[in-house]
Design a protein around this motif. Structure first.
Motif, PDB file in Angstrom:
ATOM      1  N   PRO A  74       7.111   4.560  -9.630  1.00  0.00           N
ATOM      2  CA  PRO A  74       8.328   5.231  -9.151  1.00  0.00           C
ATOM      3  C   PRO A  74       7.969   6.371  -8.195  1.00  0.00           C
ATOM      4  O   PRO A  74       7.089   7.176  -8.486  1.00  0.00           O
ATOM      5  CB  PRO A  74       8.964   5.770 -10.426  1.00  0.00           C
TER       6      PRO A  74
ATOM      7  N   GLY B 195       7.821   1.840  -4.421  1.00  0.00           N
ATOM      8  CA  GLY B 195       8.296   1.924  -5.794  1.00  0.00           C
ATOM      9  C   GLY B 195       9.757   2.341  -5.845  1.00  0.00           C
ATOM     10  O   GLY B 195      10.391   2.618  -4.822  1.00  0.00           O
ATOM     11  N   GLU B 196      10.282   2.399  -7.056  1.00  0.00           N
ATOM     12  CA  GLU B 196      11.672   2.827  -7.254  1.00  0.00           C
ATOM     13  C   GLU B 196      11.879   4.226  -6.690  1.00  0.00           C
ATOM     14  O   GLU B 196      10.976   5.059  -6.736  1.00  0.00           O
ATOM     15  CB  GLU B 196      11.991   2.859  -8.754  1.00  0.00           C
ATOM     16  N   ASN B 197      13.079   4.457  -6.189  1.00  0.00           N
ATOM     17  CA  ASN B 197      13.514   5.765  -5.709  1.00  0.00           C
ATOM     18  C   ASN B 197      12.839   6.228  -4.419  1.00  0.00           C
ATOM     19  O   ASN B 197      12.957   7.394  -4.053  1.00  0.00           O
ATOM     20  CB  ASN B 197      13.358   6.839  -6.791  1.00  0.00           C
TER      21      ASN B 197
ATOM     22  N   THR C 169      12.845   6.615  -0.595  1.00  0.00           N
ATOM     23  CA  THR C 169      13.941   6.579   0.376  1.00  0.00           C
ATOM     24  C   THR C 169      13.492   6.738   1.827  1.00  0.00           C
ATOM     25  O   THR C 169      14.227   6.387   2.730  1.00  0.00           O
ATOM     26  CB  THR C 169      14.965   7.693   0.064  1.00  0.00           C
TER      27      THR C 169
ATOM     28  N   GLU D 243       5.510   9.446  -2.244  1.00  0.00           N
ATOM     29  CA  GLU D 243       6.246   9.423  -0.980  1.00  0.00           C
ATOM     30  C   GLU D 243       6.092  10.723  -0.190  1.00  0.00           C
ATOM     31  O   GLU D 243       5.899  10.699   1.027  1.00  0.00           O
ATOM     32  CB  GLU D 243       7.723   9.145  -1.262  1.00  0.00           C
TER      33      GLU D 243
END
Length: 154
Positions: free
Chosen positions: A29, A75-77, A79, A105
């Motif tokens: 994530p 991964g998740e989240n 953006t 990120e």
């Protein structure tokens, strides 16, 4: 698919480097996985491999301060990045000598498509080092003040 990375198995010369094949890391994530196209090689990497750099990691470790490549998974989240983006990451001295790297990120920088990955990798650590030397140690002020002084003296 497999990942390959370089591992320093003990302090010493180039003979302590080993190429290791392992499962491909999956981004967690908030993480981005980058297929590395270019990685920087610095004197500090060599000194860490030899165990003479202050705070050298204890082997085994994967050297490498910086890597540039194409995002191939997120991964998740996440953006700010999508697969296909070119991105650069500056590590804390370990991890860059890999075919694929995962990083948070917020640790990545988007690289414009028109910039070559090797040129981007060459700029990362070198730029940060030069910036720190000029601003933290030399206490260089604004460039215009520096240029005005140099012109007046010259």
């Amino acid at each position: 698919m497999k990942n390959m990375r370089i591992v320093v198995n003990g302090y010493g010369g180039a003979d302590v480097l080993e190429a290791v094949r392992e499962p491909l890391p999956a981004p967690g994530p908030g993480e981005v996985r980058v297929k590395v196209e270019s990685a920087g090689v610095a004197l500090a990497d060599i000194m860490r491999r030899e165990g003479v750099y202050p705070g050298s990691p204890i082997p085994p470790f994967t050297p490498g301060y910086d890597a540039v490549g194409i995002v191939d998974a997120v991964g998740e989240n996440v953006t700010r990045f999508v697969p296909g983006d070119m991105a650069a990451v500056l590590f804390n001295g370990v991890g860059g000598y890999s075919a694929y790297v995962c990083a948070r990120e917020e640790e990545l920088i988007r690289v414009p498509d028109r910039v070559d990955s090797a040129e981007a990798a060459a700029a990362l650590l070198n730029y940060v080092t030069a910036y720190q030397m000029l601003h933290r140690f030399a206490k260089l002020g604004r460039a215009s003040a520096f240029l005005s002084t140099a012109q007046a003296e010259g």
